[in-house]
Motif scaffolding. Sequence first.
Motif, short mmCIF file in Angstrom:
data_model
loop_
_atom_site.label_atom_id
_atom_site.label_comp_id
_atom_site.label_asym_id
_atom_site.label_seq_id
_atom_site.Cartn_x
_atom_site.Cartn_y
_atom_site.Cartn_z
N ILE A 141 51.99 60.52 55.22
CA ILE A 141 50.54 60.65 55.06
C ILE A 141 49.85 59.72 56.04
CG2 ILE A 141 50.60 61.23 52.59
CD1 ILE A 141 49.72 58.20 52.15
N ILE A 142 48.54 59.88 56.13
CA ILE A 142 47.75 58.89 56.87
C ILE A 142 46.89 58.15 55.85
CG2 ILE A 142 45.88 58.58 58.57
CD1 ILE A 142 48.38 59.56 59.88
N GLU A 143 47.00 56.82 55.88
CA GLU A 143 46.16 56.01 54.99
C GLU A 143 45.50 54.94 55.85
OE1 GLU A 143 47.66 55.48 50.66
OE2 GLU A 143 47.90 53.56 51.70
N ASN A 144 44.21 54.85 55.82
CA ASN A 144 43.46 53.91 56.68
C ASN A 144 43.91 54.05 58.14
OD1 ASN A 144 42.24 52.93 54.38
ND2 ASN A 144 43.87 51.41 54.08
N ASP B 1 46.92 72.88 49.34
CA ASP B 1 45.68 72.22 48.89
C ASP B 1 46.02 71.14 47.89
OD1 ASP B 1 44.20 74.00 50.26
OD2 ASP B 1 44.00 75.41 48.58
N ASN B 2 47.31 71.17 47.47
CA ASN B 2 47.72 70.33 46.37
C ASN B 2 48.08 68.92 46.84
OD1 ASN B 2 48.51 69.53 43.90
ND2 ASN B 2 50.48 70.64 43.91
N THR B 3 47.10 68.18 47.33
CA THR B 3 47.37 66.79 47.72
C THR B 3 46.12 65.95 47.54
OG1 THR B 3 47.92 65.31 49.53
CG2 THR B 3 46.93 67.38 50.17
N LYS B 4 46.34 64.70 47.11
CA LYS B 4 45.19 63.81 46.98
C LYS B 4 44.98 63.01 48.27
CE LYS B 4 47.85 60.23 44.44
NZ LYS B 4 49.15 60.52 44.95
N HIS B 5 45.89 63.22 49.24
CA HIS B 5 45.81 62.45 50.48
C HIS B 5 44.93 63.15 51.51
CE1 HIS B 5 48.95 59.86 48.99
NE2 HIS B 5 49.64 60.94 48.67
N ASP B 6 44.32 62.34 52.39
CA ASP B 6 43.46 62.92 53.43
C ASP B 6 44.27 63.79 54.38
OD1 ASP B 6 41.42 61.59 52.41
OD2 ASP B 6 41.38 59.98 53.90
N ALA B 7 45.50 63.33 54.65
CA ALA B 7 46.32 64.08 55.59
C ALA B 7 47.77 63.95 55.15
CB ALA B 7 46.17 63.49 56.98
N LEU B 8 48.44 65.07 55.11
CA LEU B 8 49.82 65.04 54.63
C LEU B 8 50.68 65.97 55.48
CD1 LEU B 8 51.22 64.99 51.15
CD2 LEU B 8 51.53 67.14 52.33
#
Length: 523
Positions: A427-430, A403-410
């Motif tokens: 990660i996935i960004e945009n 749960d320890n992530t600020k990213h949408d997907a890691l």
Amino acid sequence: MPKVLIADKINEKGIEVLEDVAEVVNNPTITPEELLETINEYEGIIVRSRTKVTREVIENAENLKIIARAGVGVDNIDVNAATEKGIMVVNAPQSTSITVAEHAMGLMLSLSRKIAIADASVKAGKWEKSKFMGMELRNKTLGVIGMGRIGSQVVKRSKAFEMDVIVYDPYITEETAKSLGVEITTLEDLIERADVMTIHVPLTPETKGLISKEQLLKMKDNAIILNCARGGIINEADLYEVLKERPELKAGLDVYENEPLEDSPLTTLDNVVLTPHIAASTKEAQRDAAIIVAKEVKHVIQNETPTNVLNMPLVDSETFQKLKPYFHLSEKLGQILVQTTTPNISEMNIIYGGNVSGRAKEPLTRELLKAFLNPILTEPVNSVNAKSVAQQRGIEITEGETDNTKHDALMKIDIKYDDKKMTITGIIENNTPKVISIDDYSLNMIPEGKMGIIKYIDLPGTIGTIGKILGDYKINIAEMQVGRESEGGEAVMVLKVDQELSENAIKDLENTEDIIEVKAVTL
Ligand code: NAD
């Protein structure tokens, strides 16, 4: 056009589904020898239960993508061999749901109104009206054990008979129960309250002998028990004993511990209706099974995703669309790993975070393994066989969530290979995959094109030396990122280059003091 073999007799509606996309060879009397000789020509095969798709057949099937069973049971298909070879096995479990549910309703009515026994009496020249006093189903309590495909169809039909339904199924959610308007209860409560009890669970170690003497003795007076699921869920010897002692109880069975049923004392009882495992046998079910599996074959030969794959976990098409960028990320991380380590991986630990969790993990792990294993193995690795191939190679795979992530997907992958370790995080960004760290070094790079990953000691001049050597080899650096542990410590440089890092350039770099390791990666 791809060739599809129909090796058993199936409904022609199924054949029609395939006619415009494949060359269909309809040979429902094919012999095992002919099958072995010709299987190599086909991309798809449809069977019922006559044709045995053995390991030998599968090993000869170099072009086969899918084995389809127009029905439910796949005992005639060597699913393990198919999995190892990366061939999908599909069936049509939903084709028989209504048919079996209707059969359960038939047994229920036959017992509640004593139809079978009254029929036998009339045919024997008797007219015993008072002997066949029946029971209405209206306002009676139906206990459904297992509310899956068939159980829920029984529930729907029982509502038309104005029955109250209680269900025992520890695996369904409150919402599903609510949507079908049923009450969820325990097995004990169901047995004590049901006027009719019907079993629709799979045969598993947990359900084998689920109903034995102890439960049967707790059934209400005049209660009916039905089993259209699998033999062995009710203990048959106990059932006989209890039915004999309590003639007011009734049972309807379509399935038995040993089939065909031979010398069973159950056949001597009047309070039993027995059918010879025919609950799924209707023309409609056979037609639907043929259409369902033909559509699956059509999907696979057109490179689309089928739905009933037995040897590969699937996500529904909506989730699949959502997961597309993550599949892309998995693939890229797998490709980077295989190009920067050796194939001697002993452990792979994958941590998922953000909204990539739950059921989504499994297909993503397979995509990662596929990308990782394909370049190093001669046999094709695909989503079906990726995990079994990895396990055969002795790779211990673990998957977890954070749960320890600020990213949408890691996705964070730790591997152990030879006596070394590597960690890569993406990660996935945009909607775009990015690598955000390699080992402990932070980065922010879209994994694509020609790349170089260089580990070095962070000392003044090293970056310049790297640039100079690449310049000497006419390798132009398009993008560069560096991450380091601490000043003067180990660092990593990730380069995007316009020309591939040649073997000589790599050798020269590696011969330079303070450069630890150089890997070329092409994505
Ligand atoms: P399904 O997988 O759709 O549903 C099974 C349900 O049983 C699920 O909801 C599951 O949660 C539940 N369940 C599993 N373990 C349980 C347990 N220990 N206690 C209570 N509930 C449990 O399956 P389906 O397609 O509905 O088939 C049901 C049964 O019918 C299977 O045994 C199948 O083999 C059998 N079947 C028989 C025939 C026939 O010819 N008689 C034909 C088709 C299917």
